[in-house]
Design a protein around this motif. Structure first.
Motif, mmCIF file in Angstrom:
data_model
loop_
_atom_site.group_PDB
_atom_site.id
_atom_site.type_symbol
_atom_site.label_atom_id
_atom_site.label_comp_id
_atom_site.label_asym_id
_atom_site.label_seq_id
_atom_site.Cartn_x
_atom_site.Cartn_y
_atom_site.Cartn_z
ATOM 1 N N GLU A 1 116.493 -141.111 45.075
ATOM 2 C CA GLU A 1 116.642 -140.470 43.847
ATOM 3 C C GLU A 1 117.568 -141.295 43.055
ATOM 4 O O GLU A 1 118.630 -141.726 43.396
ATOM 5 N N SER A 2 117.158 -141.484 41.702
ATOM 6 C CA SER A 2 117.864 -142.303 40.785
ATOM 7 C C SER A 2 118.018 -141.485 39.461
ATOM 8 O O SER A 2 117.138 -140.950 38.928
ATOM 9 N N GLY A 3 119.330 -141.472 39.098
ATOM 10 C CA GLY A 3 119.590 -140.732 37.618
ATOM 11 C C GLY A 3 119.131 -141.621 36.541
ATOM 12 O O GLY A 3 119.213 -142.877 36.341
ATOM 13 N N ARG A 4 118.637 -140.931 35.423
ATOM 14 C CA ARG A 4 118.348 -141.739 34.177
ATOM 15 C C ARG A 4 119.753 -142.276 33.486
ATOM 16 O O ARG A 4 120.728 -141.561 33.471
ATOM 17 N N THR A 5 119.542 -143.313 32.872
ATOM 18 C CA THR A 5 120.658 -143.808 32.229
ATOM 19 C C THR A 5 120.362 -143.581 30.493
ATOM 20 O O THR A 5 121.257 -144.309 29.759
ATOM 21 N N ALA A 6 119.345 -142.858 30.304
ATOM 22 C CA ALA A 6 119.110 -142.792 28.752
ATOM 23 C C ALA A 6 120.196 -142.317 27.851
ATOM 24 O O ALA A 6 120.948 -141.320 28.502
ATOM 25 N N ARG A 7 120.346 -142.748 26.943
ATOM 26 C CA ARG A 7 121.447 -142.066 25.787
ATOM 27 C C ARG A 7 120.947 -141.320 25.138
ATOM 28 O O ARG A 7 119.803 -140.815 24.992
ATOM 29 N N PRO A 8 121.809 -140.186 24.717
ATOM 30 C CA PRO A 8 121.571 -139.041 23.889
ATOM 31 C C PRO A 8 120.328 -139.250 22.757
ATOM 32 O O PRO A 8 119.406 -138.343 22.570
ATOM 33 N N ASP A 9 120.400 -140.503 22.063
ATOM 34 C CA ASP A 9 119.210 -140.558 21.079
ATOM 35 C C ASP A 9 118.149 -141.278 21.601
ATOM 36 O O ASP A 9 117.192 -141.797 20.753
ATOM 37 N N PHE A 10 118.010 -141.394 22.989
ATOM 38 C CA PHE A 10 116.834 -142.011 23.442
ATOM 39 C C PHE A 10 115.438 -141.492 23.044
ATOM 40 O O PHE A 10 114.636 -142.467 22.787
#
Length: 316
Positions: free
Chosen positions: A15-24
């Motif tokens: 399982e890997s968490g997303r690293t997306a920023r708030p404005d992704f």
């Protein structure tokens, strides 16, 4: 359970968490709206080729930052069904569209092929993207601190426009577009499949790059290591570089993919590591299949094309 089966089991449970920023999502939704409003300008010229039973076109279409992108549009004359299914083919790092005869296997199987250059690399395509700062060797760190002008954005837009261009060609069935590539090309396949959900019918991503990029900087010996070289010289830019990379990490886009996906991993691959590939693959919810080569490095098996063809025929 033997060690190989245990390794695969562990990867499948990763399982890997997303690293997306708030404005992704806003970033990509805005870009896709802009792209749809821009007609893809391109020209094709009949080209000579030693291939029998094939019509070859030398194509130039306009990519990001008005860069002319070169490709081969190859059409088998004796395919059993027309209009033709088309493989849009993205090459690996430092590669090129190659020569028409290098794609003969797919043509003999009845597919049209649109093989495109990645800008600035080993083909004849240049790169008009303006550079606003320093970079390390290669291309990956061009504008690494500016997501709107980053090299990965440029090659992603180029790849999107390849699909849009070929979809409009009269010989091509727009409902049977297959995105395909290996390594860098596999990463672009994941990007395109996640962003052109209605256009891409099937995706084939072999040993895909552009996955779990924050981890790849540490663990990969491939192209992403150029970012590590850059950050060794400019450690103060670490956070900004990771911020930019997060927008082009397939882990953060994987759940958008809707097309059936065939993916490949090699368990001894030091370039596109198994952990990074599974980090993206495990987040994909569409119909999918993974081919595992336990003893390979950064290459697939001798029967790989046959497996790909079978997968395409199953879902086409």
């Amino acid at each position: 359970m033997n060690a190989i089966a245990k390794r695969i089991q562990d990867l499948e449970a990763l399982e890997s968490g997303r690293t997306a920023r708030p404005d992704f999502d806003l970033f990509w939704d805005r870009l896709m709206l802009e792209e749809k409003a821009i007609p893809v300008r391109g020209e094709r010229t009949r080209a000579e080729s030693p291939l029998l039973g094939t019509i070859s076109y030398d194509v130039v279409y306009t990519g990001f930052a008005d860069t002319p992108i070169h490709g081969w549009l190859l059409l088998p004359e004796n395919a059993p069904r027309k209009p033709l299914p088309c493989i849009v083919l993205y090459h690996g790092y430092t590669g090129s569209r190659e020569l028409p005869e290098h794609h003969a296997v797919w043509l003999m199987m009845g597919y049209a092929v649109f093989a495109v250059d990645v800008r600035g690399q080993g083909g004849i395509t240049g790169n008009t993207l303006a550079q606003h700062g320093g970079s390390s060797k290669g291309w990956v760190t061009q504008n690494i601190l500016d997501k709107d002008n980053f090299y990965y954005k440029a090659i992603t837009v180029d790849a999107l426009r390849a699909v849009r261009f070929v979809k409009e060609q009269p010989e091509i069935d727009p409902q049977r577009i297959i995105a395909m590539g290996t390594s860098q090309g596999g990463g672009l396949t994941l990007m395109v499949s996640s962003l052109l959900r209605e256009e891409v019918r099937i995706a084939v991503a072999s040993l895909p790059n552009m996955c779990q990029l924050d981890s790849a900087i540490i663990n990969s010996v491939g192209s992403i290591s150029e970012v590590a070289d850059y950050l060794t010289r400019h450690p103060e830019d670490l956070d900004a570089a990771l911020d930019t990379l997060s927008y082009f990490d397939a882990v953060n886009l994987a759940d958008r993919i809707q097309a059936p996906l065939l993916c490949t991993v090699s368990l001894k691959d030091p370039v596109c590591t198994p952990d990074s590939i599974y980090a993206a693959y495990n987040r994909i919810t569409s119909s999918k299949e993974m081919i595992v080569y336990p003893f390979n490095g950064h290459w697939t098996g001798p029967d790989h094309m046959r497996k790909v063809h079978a997968f395409i025929q199953q879902h086409l």
